[in-house]
Every structure is written in structure tokens, then in C-alpha cells.
Design an enzyme around this catalytic site. Sequence first.
Site, short mmCIF file in Angstrom:
data_model
loop_
_atom_site.label_atom_id
_atom_site.label_comp_id
_atom_site.label_asym_id
_atom_site.label_seq_id
_atom_site.Cartn_x
_atom_site.Cartn_y
_atom_site.Cartn_z
N LYS A 112 0.84 -1.21 0.00
CA LYS A 112 0.00 0.00 0.00
C LYS A 112 0.87 1.25 0.00
O LYS A 112 0.56 2.22 -0.69
CB LYS A 112 -0.95 -0.02 1.20
CG LYS A 112 -1.96 -1.14 1.05
CD LYS A 112 -3.21 -0.96 1.84
CE LYS A 112 -4.23 -1.97 1.33
NZ LYS A 112 -5.27 -2.32 2.22
N LYS A 196 -4.87 -9.91 -6.82
CA LYS A 196 -5.98 -10.27 -5.93
C LYS A 196 -7.23 -9.45 -6.28
O LYS A 196 -7.11 -8.27 -6.59
CB LYS A 196 -5.54 -9.96 -4.49
CG LYS A 196 -6.43 -10.49 -3.42
CD LYS A 196 -5.98 -10.01 -2.05
CE LYS A 196 -6.41 -8.59 -1.79
NZ LYS A 196 -6.38 -8.19 -0.39
N LYS A 199 -11.54 -4.54 -3.32
CA LYS A 199 -12.68 -3.62 -3.35
C LYS A 199 -12.41 -2.42 -4.25
O LYS A 199 -13.30 -1.67 -4.56
CB LYS A 199 -12.96 -3.11 -1.93
CG LYS A 199 -13.37 -4.18 -0.95
CD LYS A 199 -13.49 -3.55 0.44
CE LYS A 199 -13.64 -4.56 1.53
NZ LYS A 199 -12.83 -4.22 2.71
#
Length: 329
Positions: A112, A196, A199
Site C-alpha cells: 500500500k 488479488k 474492493k
Amino acid sequence: MEQVVLSGIKPTGQLQLGNYIGALRNFAKYQDDNQVFVFIADLHALTLPIDPQVLYNNTRDIVAFYLACGLDPNKATIFLQSDVPAHSELGTILGNYAYMGEMNRMTQFKEKASKLNDKSIGLGLYTYPVLMAADILLYNAKTVPVGEDQKQHVELCRNLAERFNHRYKQDVFTIPTPVINKTGARIMSLSDPTKKMSKSDPKGDILLKDDLKAVRKKIMSAVTDLECEVRYDKENKPGISNLLTIYSCLKDITIEEAEKEFIGCNYGTFKKAVADVVCATLEELQAKYNQVIESGIIDEVLQKGAEKASKIANETVKRVKKVIGLYTK
Ligand code: AMP
Ligand code: TRP
């Protein structure tokens, strides 16, 4: 034997099929024979900038999906992390037992942070796994059902708990174990099956609230390969392997059984079967979700959950404070 089972989801976006298969649908099965705590990790959602209204809506949505997936508020304790201040309190205490070296190794943080400008990486993003450890240890959880990406965080939690117990020479914390399904713990993006499903990936994800026609379209145009054989081979056929995983999980069969069903089938036929099972699952889930929303029980569930959770969490904090020498009556 009855155990404490705990898990949570952070309300950073709309729930997607990976959340459902990897986490959500596994929670309810524990509730008859165990003490289950399922919460919404709303403080964790603040680790990256998020619009307040979006955060609020996502939070309520997750509660509704918890209930839609069969969690029963009379059996499981369903609550918001921010409703129980003990999470922040234990998180602050535990921060002193975590080492920068181990925090630096957290892959999710590295991933991130690599997408952000160095100057805008929040401290909360870095300390996130410590707060997650507090979430788990507060309730003496033994079993933590999660998707693959959370394994490292639960392992950090284990290390912190063991270090703490060792330092004070007593079993203050229960040592948790991550429970990760063999199949379905990492559902991949439909548009890039090497990544992956998340969202925040509108093209490659299937949201639980998506319109079913759009879902079918996304599955029919999922990236596959140039062969014409429905076979599980994660390295060379990541797209087909991902669709086989989704199919077998939702049908409750093994990958091998799924492969057998599609011997000699072309990709179009296979994709249609995957779309059928995904749409049938979502249709049922969405109907239950709508019922929950209409029933207006969310506030009541959360209030009751927060009361039950606080009681246990506060006892843990009290015990910890005593052990480490913080003055407490
Ligand atoms: P998050 O969306 O990161 O809050 O994840 C909530 C739960 O869903 C965690 O247990 C994750 O491991 C799980 N999860 C998230 N994305 C996926 C995915 N693509 N496949 C399987 N499990 C997932
Ligand atoms: N970190 C988890 C995620 O991103 C959510 C979470 C927070 C969690 N605290 C937890 C999961 C405790 C299991 C146990 O998905």
C-alpha cells in the site's frame, strides 16, 4: 470444544466476491458451537483517506451482509470496532511490544505504501497490524478465519502475544491461529488474474451488490488463455484456475470435481456455468440483504453487540494493565 472465533472486515469499499468466499461465508458456520465475535474494523478504514459518508454507508452495508450471510445476533456478537474503545487502548499498549523491524516486513503495508507518495504515508497504515493484534487478543480468540492476505498479520499477533506472555511470565493472552481455507483464500481479479480481487478494482471485481447482468458480463469477459482446456494450473492458466476456484467454492465441490464437469467444454460454456452459480448466489444474498435493510434492525444489533463486546474487552484491558504495572482499581 467451544472456542472463541473472531474476524473482521474493514469498511474501505463495497464488499466483493473475494471477501465473501475468503471470509464472510465462513463466519456463520462457527456460531452454533463457538463463541463468535464478528466486527467491522472501521478504525482500520481510516488508514487511507476515505469520504465520511462512504465510510458510514460501507459500515452499515457490511453489518447487513453479515446478517444476510446467516450470522445470528443472538448467537454471534456483531459490533463496530470504534464502539469499543478498548481496541484503541490495547492497540496503544501493544505498540510498545512490536518492533520496527517486524513492522517493516508487513507485505500489505509495503504494497500500500508503495502506491503512495513518501510524504503521505499515514502512521496508522504502518501501525495497523498492531491494532489488528489488539482486536484479536481482547477477546482471547483462538480461531481467526481470514483470507490468505491476512495470515502475516495474524502471525504478527501471535508473536506479540507470545512475547508479552514471555516478558511477564504468565499466560495473559491466548495465542490465536489463522484459519485459511485451502481453496478460495485468494480470489483473483477477473481482468488480471495475477492480482488479488479487491474492493478498489472496478473492472476485475464482482461486488456483492452488483447488478446481476453486469456480473454475468464481467464473468463472460474474464481474462483466460489461448488454450481450450478447463484445467487447474495456477502458473500457466491463472484465469481459468481462478474461475474454477470460484465455481468449486460456490458449488461446495473440489477443484478436481469441477474440472471433471467441464472436460471437453469450451471456455464459453464453462464461463456461463460460472456466471450461473455466481448470479444464483448473489441473487439469494441480495434478497436477504434487502430484507435486513428493510427490517431496520442494524442499530439495535450494533448496540447489543457493543455492550457484549465491551464487557469482555474491558476485562482484558484491566488484566493487561495490572500485569504491566499501570495503576488500576
Ligand atoms: P478486506 O477487504 O481487506 O477488509 O478483507 C476482509 C476479509 O476478506 C479478509 O479476511 C481478507 O483476507 C478477505 N479477502 C479480501 N479479498 C480477498 C480475495 N480476493 N480472496 C479471498 N479473500 C479475500
Ligand atoms: N485486517 C483485516 C483486513 O484487512 C481486517 C481485520 C481487522 C481483522 N482486525 C481483524 C481480521 C482481526 C481478523 C481479525 O481484512
